[in-house]
Scaffold this active site. Structure first.
Site, PDB file in Angstrom:
ATOM      1  CG  HIS A 185      10.400  -3.737  17.902  1.00 39.20           C
ATOM      2  ND1 HIS A 185      10.400  -3.186  19.164  1.00 39.20           N
ATOM      3  CD2 HIS A 185      10.728  -5.047  18.106  1.00 39.20           C
ATOM      4  CE1 HIS A 185      10.725  -4.100  20.057  1.00 39.20           C
ATOM      5  NE2 HIS A 185      10.918  -5.249  19.449  1.00 39.20           N
ATOM      6  CG  ASN A 205       6.574  -1.526  18.658  1.00 41.13           C
ATOM      7  OD1 ASN A 205       7.166  -2.519  18.260  1.00 41.13           O
ATOM      8  ND2 ASN A 205       7.199  -0.475  19.164  1.00 41.13           N
TER       9      ASN A 205
HETATM   10  C1  F6R Z   1      15.965  -8.606  20.171  1.00 40.30           C
HETATM   11  C2  F6R Z   1      15.128  -8.089  19.113  1.00 40.30           C
HETATM   12  C3  F6R Z   1      13.708  -7.753  19.330  1.00 40.30           C
HETATM   13  C4  F6R Z   1      12.893  -8.965  19.781  1.00 40.30           C
HETATM   14  C5  F6R Z   1      11.417  -8.605  19.958  1.00 40.30           C
HETATM   15  C6  F6R Z   1      10.619  -9.760  20.507  1.00 40.30           C
HETATM   16  O1  F6R Z   1      17.269  -8.935  19.672  1.00 40.30           O
HETATM   17  O2  F6R Z   1      15.619  -7.928  18.041  1.00 40.30           O
HETATM   18  O3  F6R Z   1      13.167  -7.242  18.127  1.00 40.30           O
HETATM   19  O4  F6R Z   1      13.013  -9.993  18.858  1.00 40.30           O
HETATM   20  O5  F6R Z   1      11.309  -7.520  20.836  1.00 40.30           O
HETATM   21  O6  F6R Z   1      11.080 -10.076  21.780  1.00 40.30           O
HETATM   22  P1  F6R Z   1      10.496 -11.320  22.582  1.00 40.30           P
HETATM   23  O7  F6R Z   1      10.904 -12.541  21.866  1.00 40.30           O
HETATM   24  O8  F6R Z   1      11.150 -11.222  23.950  1.00 40.30           O
HETATM   25  O9  F6R Z   1       9.028 -11.132  22.626  1.00 40.30           O
END
Ligand code: F6R
Length: 256
Positions: free
Chosen positions: A138, A136
């Site tokens: 973030h 999304n």
């Molecule tokens: C975790 C964080 C999140 C992840 C994001 C992607 O510390 O800050 O913003 O980086 O959700 O997560 P993955 O790499 O598991 O797809």
């Protein structure tokens, strides 16, 4: 934003780890902001390899958490503090106290986020912030609607994030509803930012971040305001970029 596209997930990790290693080689006392998540795991493994082979020394660096769930014991495998220790820090002889934590079990969470901001400020901020991106858009746990000025604070997780992270827990119901996260304003103060993404599930968020307007609807797009952001992605994550050919050519040219 510099966008670097690589053929595979492993090539993305090599490119990203190479940049972290180069920084620590030139400035061993660097201050690094650490993200968690599946995308970061390959990078941390390569940093551990670099430590073991004597290529880089991570013991003088200082580390800052990006985010943490609220109410998860630190001993739990889902605690970000635990993940950072197990996936990286304890393998590279980072001394006790080298990680400035965000304590999701602090009795007063507001106070904890303020304490973290003060500690980060007193340390002079981070030299390099590692980031992933949610489907999304973030960054950290700054969900859509987070302002560009937001600081470290208690946040509520978006339903998308709860479902994306459910596989780390017994079920979606067990995913904490709240977290602590550096704010976007906090992240934008990092001297440089390295955002990594792989896989088709990230393609839409990557296109919005790189080519869309800078808007709170896609928090990662607010990184367009920062002068030193590098985005390293694989071809799947790049698949919705309209300007993909342009950035691929630029990346190939710069990698010689
Ligand atoms: C975790 C964080 C999140 C992840 C994001 C992607 O510390 O800050 O913003 O980086 O959700 O997560 P993955 O790499 O598991 O797809």
């Amino acid at each position: 934003m510099e966008v670097v596209i690589r053929d595979s997930q492993s090539a993305v990790a090599v490119e990203a780890a190479g940049r972290v290693i180069a920084l620590v080689q030139s400035a061993p006392a660097s201050q690094l902001g650490l993200a968690t998540g599946a995308t970061q795991q390959g990078i941390y493994q390569l940093l551990i390899d670099a430590h073991r082979s004597g290529v880089a020394d991570f013991s003088s660096a200082r580390y800052f958490m990006l985010d943490e769930y609220v109410g998860i014991p630190v001993s739990s495998s889902t605690s970000f503090q635990n993940v950072l220790s197990n996936d990286f820090l304890r393998h590279v002889q980072a001394p006790d106290g080298a990680l400035e934590v965000l304590d999701g079990n602090a009795p007063d969470l507001e106070h904890e986020t303020h304490r973290f901001e003060v500690a980060l400020g007193n340390a002079g901020g981070v030299d390099l912030q590692l980031l992933g991106i949610g489907t999304n858009g973030h960054i950290g746990f700054n969900e859509p609607g987070s302002s560009a000025e937001s600081r470290t604070r208690v946040v509520e997780l978006h339903t998308d994030t709860i479902h994306s992270n459910a596989h780390y827990f017994e079920s979606a119901e067990s995913v904490p509803r709240c977290a602590l996260s550096q704010g976007i304003g906090t992240i934008l103060e990092a001297r440089s930012i390295l955002l990594i993404a792989t896989g088709e599930s990230k393609a839409r968020a990557i296109a919005a971040m790189v080519e869309g307007p800078a808007t709170e609807d896609c928090p990662a797009s607010l990184l367009q305001k920062h002068p030193n952001v590098t985005v390293i992605i694989d071809t799947a994550a790049a698949s919705m970029l309209r300007t993909r050919e342009k950035v691929t050519t630029r990346a190939q040219a710069s990698s010689g």
